[in-house]
Design an enzyme around this catalytic site. Structure first.
Site, PDB file in Angstrom:
ATOM      1  CG  HIS A  61      -0.311   0.045   2.540  1.00  0.00           C
ATOM      2  ND1 HIS A  61       0.526  -0.944   3.010  1.00  0.00           N
ATOM      3  CD2 HIS A  61      -0.393   0.966   3.543  1.00  0.00           C
ATOM      4  CE1 HIS A  61       0.937  -0.637   4.230  1.00  0.00           C
ATOM      5  NE2 HIS A  61       0.403   0.516   4.561  1.00  0.00           N
ATOM      6  CG  HIS A  63       0.062   4.209   4.900  1.00  0.00           C
ATOM      7  ND1 HIS A  63      -0.662   3.458   5.797  1.00  0.00           N
ATOM      8  CD2 HIS A  63      -0.774   5.205   4.477  1.00  0.00           C
ATOM      9  CE1 HIS A  63      -1.889   3.987   5.921  1.00  0.00           C
ATOM     10  NE2 HIS A  63      -1.962   5.038   5.134  1.00  0.00           N
ATOM     11  CG  ASP A  65       5.031   2.625   7.367  1.00  0.00           C
ATOM     12  OD1 ASP A  65       4.198   2.914   6.499  1.00  0.00           O
ATOM     13  OD2 ASP A  65       4.745   1.921   8.359  1.00  0.00           O
ATOM     14  CG  HIS A  66       4.400  -0.268   4.057  1.00  0.00           C
ATOM     15  ND1 HIS A  66       4.370  -1.628   4.269  1.00  0.00           N
ATOM     16  CD2 HIS A  66       3.906   0.293   5.186  1.00  0.00           C
ATOM     17  CE1 HIS A  66       3.878  -1.879   5.472  1.00  0.00           C
ATOM     18  NE2 HIS A  66       3.589  -0.721   6.045  1.00  0.00           N
ATOM     19  CG  HIS A 138      -4.113  -0.577   6.575  1.00  0.00           C
ATOM     20  ND1 HIS A 138      -4.096  -0.493   7.949  1.00  0.00           N
ATOM     21  CD2 HIS A 138      -3.148   0.289   6.137  1.00  0.00           C
ATOM     22  CE1 HIS A 138      -3.179   0.368   8.328  1.00  0.00           C
ATOM     23  NE2 HIS A 138      -2.583   0.864   7.249  1.00  0.00           N
ATOM     24  CG  ASP A 206       0.543  -1.628   7.444  1.00  0.00           C
ATOM     25  OD1 ASP A 206       0.499  -0.438   7.782  1.00  0.00           O
ATOM     26  OD2 ASP A 206       1.591  -2.296   7.425  1.00  0.00           O
ATOM     27  CG  HIS A 265       4.342  -3.385  10.149  1.00  0.00           C
ATOM     28  ND1 HIS A 265       3.330  -2.720  10.800  1.00  0.00           N
ATOM     29  CD2 HIS A 265       4.711  -2.590   9.126  1.00  0.00           C
ATOM     30  CE1 HIS A 265       3.095  -1.572  10.182  1.00  0.00           C
ATOM     31  NE2 HIS A 265       3.925  -1.470   9.165  1.00  0.00           N
TER      32      HIS A 265
END
Length: 303
Positions: A61, A63, A65-66, A138, A206, A265
């Site tokens: 996805h 976000h 942090d990914h 999520h 997530d 995670h």
């Protein structure tokens, strides 16, 4: 055999001892990356693996942090003199998002081919990997991935002889290829037994627990699943932000009947994670903590 390295195990922000989310797989000279959080390049360097053979990048996805490590990784792959096309798989909008990130990496010596996910389950076969993308739950559109290395059936010499197949064609048939010899057609099913169990790794972060995750991860050799929170009182927070606890991940692993569970995670606030593992193991004995650089080599079982 399939090599797996959990490059980063952190969520939200990188820490001195924990890079952000990324997983790398290697099979038959080709590498596959799932997510690319900040610090992924350093993690790959620390592991001693190469950037150049990365043929597929799967994004769960959008976000930060990914995906925040993507521009730098693409530049590094270009500097490694990669010219072969790169395939990127991700939720709807993957091309637009990566295009925006490439404002700081505008010129690359290779093409990027985008495979956009629209359905709840989609499957692809690339570079020997069978990739199943499955939608999870999520607060933005998010997918998990199951990576399988299929294994064809055993070659039976007696079948080949019974069909009077010339020996020069046996190797092609053994590798699943159909052979035409004049007016005769030889197919793999003429010489192969039933398909055997391959190698399977499932990965998701997530998300709240879902039946779809259980189905996608079923009978995996390795299930890598987020455990954002270990403290049982944070279940309310997990539900609010659509994440999972250690215990929910363990319950999923038990239901999916996987061989092994690695938790990943982790919340930046999580400390002394190992102290919670005895309770987790009561739910699923083969559960353990992921850590940056954790590696496994998975091979086909005998048979």
């Amino acid at each position: 055999m399939l090599d797996i390295c959990l490059l980063g195990t952190g969520g939200m922000m990188p820490l001195p001892h924990r890079w952000l989310t990324a997983l790398m797989a290697r099979y038959n000279g080709s590498s596959l990356l799932i997510d690319c959080g900040e610090g992924t390049q350093i993690a790959i360097k620390e592991k001693g693996w190469s950037f150049k053979p990365i043929d597929v990048i799967c994004v769960t996805h959008f976000h930060a942090d990914h995906i925040s490590g993507l521009p730098g990784l693409l530049l590094t792959m270009g500097n490694a003199e990669r010219t072969e096309p790169l395939t990127m798989i991700g939720p709807k909008g993957i091309g637009r998002v990566v295009g925006a990130l490439r404002t700081i990496a505008p010129e690359l010596p290779f093409e990027i081919h985008f495979l956009e996910l629209n359905d709840s389950i989609e499957e692809f076969t690339l570079y020997g990997y069978h990739i199943s993308a499955f939608r999870v739950n999520h607060n933005v559109l998010c997918y998990g991935y199951a990576i399988e290395i299929p294994r064809i059936g055993r070659f039976h010499v007696e079948k080949a002889k019974a069909h009077e197949i010339p020996q020069k064609f046996w190797n092609q048939l053994q590798h699943g290829q159909t052979v035409e010899d004049g007016d005769k057609i030889y197919t793999p099913d003429m010489v192969l037994g039933p398909s055997r169990k391959g190698i399977k790794v499932a990965y998701c972060t997530d998300t709240r627990p879902t039946a779809g995750i259980e189905q996608a991860a079923a009978n995996s050799d390795l299930f890598i699943c987020e455990g954002m929170y270990a403290e049982k009182e944070k279940l309310i927070k997990a539900k609010q932000y659509k994440h999972m606890t250690f215990y929910e991940a363990a319950e999923l692993a038990a239901k999916a009947e996987v061989n092994e569970l690695w938790l990943t995670h982790f919340s930046p606030s999580l400390v002394r994670a190992e102290s919670y593992m005895p309770q987790v193991k009561q739910i699923f004995q083969a559960a353990s903590l992921g850590y940056d650089g954790r590696t496994a080599t998975l091979d086909f079982k005998e048979g």
